[in-house]
Design an enzyme around this catalytic site. Sequence first.
Site, mmCIF file in Angstrom:
data_model
loop_
_atom_site.group_PDB
_atom_site.id
_atom_site.type_symbol
_atom_site.label_atom_id
_atom_site.label_comp_id
_atom_site.label_asym_id
_atom_site.label_seq_id
_atom_site.Cartn_x
_atom_site.Cartn_y
_atom_site.Cartn_z
ATOM 1 N N HIS A 174 -25.310 -63.261 -116.500
ATOM 2 C CA HIS A 174 -26.036 -62.354 -115.617
ATOM 3 C C HIS A 174 -27.300 -61.834 -116.293
ATOM 4 O O HIS A 174 -28.302 -61.564 -115.640
ATOM 5 C CB HIS A 174 -25.126 -61.203 -115.178
ATOM 6 C CG HIS A 174 -24.346 -61.545 -113.949
ATOM 7 N ND1 HIS A 174 -23.213 -60.898 -113.574
ATOM 8 C CD2 HIS A 174 -24.556 -62.491 -113.003
ATOM 9 C CE1 HIS A 174 -22.748 -61.418 -112.454
ATOM 10 N NE2 HIS A 174 -23.547 -62.396 -112.104
ATOM 11 N N GLU A 208 -17.331 -86.939 -102.639
ATOM 12 C CA GLU A 208 -17.320 -86.778 -104.091
ATOM 13 C C GLU A 208 -16.338 -87.727 -104.756
ATOM 14 O O GLU A 208 -16.144 -87.698 -105.960
ATOM 15 C CB GLU A 208 -17.052 -85.325 -104.479
ATOM 16 C CG GLU A 208 -15.859 -84.687 -103.812
ATOM 17 C CD GLU A 208 -15.699 -83.211 -104.171
ATOM 18 O OE1 GLU A 208 -16.389 -82.709 -105.075
ATOM 19 O OE2 GLU A 208 -14.844 -82.561 -103.556
ATOM 20 N N ASP A 212 -18.581 -84.324 -109.054
ATOM 21 C CA ASP A 212 -17.362 -85.131 -109.083
ATOM 22 C C ASP A 212 -17.642 -86.602 -108.804
ATOM 23 O O ASP A 212 -16.984 -87.478 -109.373
ATOM 24 C CB ASP A 212 -16.344 -84.595 -108.067
ATOM 25 C CG ASP A 212 -15.564 -83.432 -108.646
ATOM 26 O OD1 ASP A 212 -15.079 -83.578 -109.782
ATOM 27 O OD2 ASP A 212 -15.461 -82.396 -107.990
ATOM 28 N N CYS A 266 -24.735 -81.126 -102.556
ATOM 29 C CA CYS A 266 -24.520 -79.793 -103.123
ATOM 30 C C CYS A 266 -24.117 -79.829 -104.590
ATOM 31 O O CYS A 266 -23.825 -78.807 -105.182
ATOM 32 C CB CYS A 266 -23.483 -79.020 -102.311
ATOM 33 S SG CYS A 266 -21.880 -79.835 -102.282
HETATM 34 C C1 PEP Z 1 -19.362 -81.398 -106.839
HETATM 35 O O1 PEP Z 1 -18.341 -81.958 -107.209
HETATM 36 O O2 PEP Z 1 -20.511 -81.895 -106.936
HETATM 37 C C2 PEP Z 1 -19.294 -80.027 -106.289
HETATM 38 C C3 PEP Z 1 -20.345 -79.456 -105.747
HETATM 39 O O3 PEP Z 1 -18.104 -79.388 -106.364
HETATM 40 P P1 PEP Z 1 -17.511 -78.706 -107.687
HETATM 41 O O4 PEP Z 1 -18.581 -78.721 -108.755
HETATM 42 O O5 PEP Z 1 -17.115 -77.324 -107.283
HETATM 43 O O6 PEP Z 1 -16.346 -79.603 -107.994
HETATM 44 MG MG MG Z 2 -16.406 -81.229 -106.607
#
Ligand code: PEP
Ligand code: MG
Length: 595
Positions: free
Chosen positions: A211, A454, A478, A525
Site C-alpha cells: 500500500h 485459462e 494460468d 484479465c
Molecule cells: C489468470 O489466471 O490469469 C487470472 C486472472 O486469475 P488468477 O491470477 O486469479 O488465477
Molecule cells: Mg487464474
Amino acid sequence: MSLWLSGIGISRGIGIGRVQRLHGGDLEIPEYAVPAERVAAEVARFEAAREQAKAQLRQVRAQVGALPGSGGVQGEIAAFIDTHLLMLDDRTLSQAVVALIRKDGLNAEAALRRQRDVLAGAFEQMEDPYLRARRDDVHQVCARVLRLLLQQDQSAAAAPSGAAAPRTAGAHATALPPVIVADDVTPADIILLAQQGVAGFITEYGGPLSHTAILTRSLGIPAIAGLHNARRLLREGETVIVDGELGHALADPDARAAAFFQAKRERLQADRARLARLRDQPAVSRDGVAIKLLANIELPEDAAAAAALGAEGVGLYRTEFLYMNRKTLPDEEEQYRAYARVAASAKGPITIRTLDLGADKQVDSGARAGPMPNNPALGLRAIRLCLKEPELFRTQVRALLRASALGRVQIMLPMISSVQEFRQAQQLIDQARAQLLAEGYPVADEVPVGAMIEVPAAALAAPWLAQHARFFSIGTNDLIQYTLAIDRVDEEVNYLYDPLHPAVLRLIRMTIEAGERAGVPVAMCGEMAGDPRYTRLLLGLGLTEFSMHPNSLLEVKRIIIESDVGALRRQAQRLLAANSATELHELIAQFARAA
Ligand code: PEP
Ligand code: MG
C-alpha cells in the site's frame, strides 16, 4: 563523496531533497507471563491500545480531503485507511490476540506479535501478488498498536532522528524538501508527510504492490522500497536524489549528476502531466478502433478508485478475499453486501468471478474437505470445487444474482475446461435464479455468464464454448502455467514463464478468433493485459478489452491511442504464420518498436 544505493523503484519520478530519517525501526517487543489475576487488565490494555490506534487513523482520515490530487486519489487514500481500520476490527486480529492473552497468559505485545506473524505468514503464502503484498498492511497495523502498547508516541513519527552529522555542508541541503528514509511508512504517515511536502520516500522494506507503493504512486511522490540499511547508510540532512523509476538513490551528488537528474525530472514531469490528461479521453486507436479498458479488483472498495482512474467497468473481481483468513464461510448476506457495494459503485459492467479456491488460493474455513492433493494446480480447484460442493456455489451465486438488481453484474466462471462443466454451472445458476424469483427477490433480466479461458483445453475448445458462454476472459496467468507446464508458484521454473511463447500467442489468437466468429466478446484479465510491453502485440492479436490493475490503465491507454491497430493486426498475422524461430523472435521484437 557521492554514494549510490540500489533498491526497488515503486513510484516513478525523480525527487531531490535532504535526508530525513524517521524514528521507528524494529520494535523491541518484551515477552513475559501475565499472572492469572492480571489477565483481565492485560486484555483491557490491549483493547485500549487498539481503540487508540483506530482513533488515530480516523483523525488522519478526516484530513484526506485536504490532500493534493483528484477526488479519485483521495478516495483511494481513504480506502487504504479504511482497510487498516477494518483490520483493527477483524476478529482474526483482535479476538485471536485476546485468546492468546487469556489462554497462554502472554503479555499483550507478545500476543500481538505472535498473531501478526501468523497473519503475515498467511498473506505471504498467497500466490496472488496483490494479496501477498497485504502482509505489509498487517505489519503496519500491528506496529501502530505495538507502539501504543510500548508507549512510543506515534505523533512524532514524522520527526527527524537528528542523530548523525550531515555528509555535506547543510546550507544547500536544508533549503531542499525532505526525502523520508524509514524502515517502512504506513499509509497514514505518508498522508501526514505528503501534506508537509516531501520530495521522496526511501524504505528498507516493502515492494511494488504494498500500500505504501500504491499510495506514493497515487500521490505522485517518487519512492524506493527494499533499500536495505538505508537508515544506516544515509546521513541526516545530506542531499539525496531518489530515482523511483530505476530504484536508485544517490547521496551527495556532484554538479554533473545533479544536472542530469534535474533534466530527467523535468522530462518525467512532462510525461506524467500528459498521462493524467488521458484520464477522460476515450481509448481509441489512431485508426479509430475503440478499446475497452477495465479494472481488476480484489476488494469492494477498489471499484470506486478504479472508476476514478478512468476504468470503464470491472473486468475481474476476485472474490476469494471474502473467504480468506477466517474460520467460517461467508454467508449469503455477507457476500451480497460486498457484491452490492461493487455493483453500485462501478459505472460499467461488473464482472464478478465465482470462487477460485484450491491450488495457490487456499482457505482455512473448511471449504475444501479431504487431504491436500499431490498436485493442487491440477486438482479440485475453482469451478471443479464449486461443482463438487454445489451448496458453496449456490450461496455465492444467489448473492451475485441478488446484487445484479443494483448494477450490471456479469458472472465469470474460473478454470472452465469443457462445455459440460460450463453447462452444469449454468444450470445451477438458472436454478438459483428461479428460486430467488419465487422468494420474491429482484434479479436483473440479463446476467451474462462467461468463461475464463485459462486452461489450454478451453482455448482449443473455444468455438464450442462460444455457443454457451456470453463472454470470454483470457486468464493468462494460468493459461501460461498450464500451457507451458510450469507451476506458477515454483520459483525453480519461473524462468520458463514466457507470455511470448508462440504456443501461448496462438491460444490467445484462437480464443479471440472463436469469439469474433460467434459474436462473443473476449477480454483479457491476466497480468499480461496490464503490461505495456505487450499492449501492441495484444492489439495485433485482435484483443479489444483489457482488464488490469487500475494503476496501469493510463500507460496502456497512451499506447492504444498512439497505435495503428490495422497495421498491428497485419503484423500479427505474419507473426502467427512465421515458420522459423528466428523470424518469430524478430517479429515479436518489432511489436515493441512499432507505433
Ligand atoms: C489468470 O489466471 O490469469 C487470472 C486472472 O486469475 P488468477 O491470477 O486469479 O488465477
Ligand atoms: Mg487464474
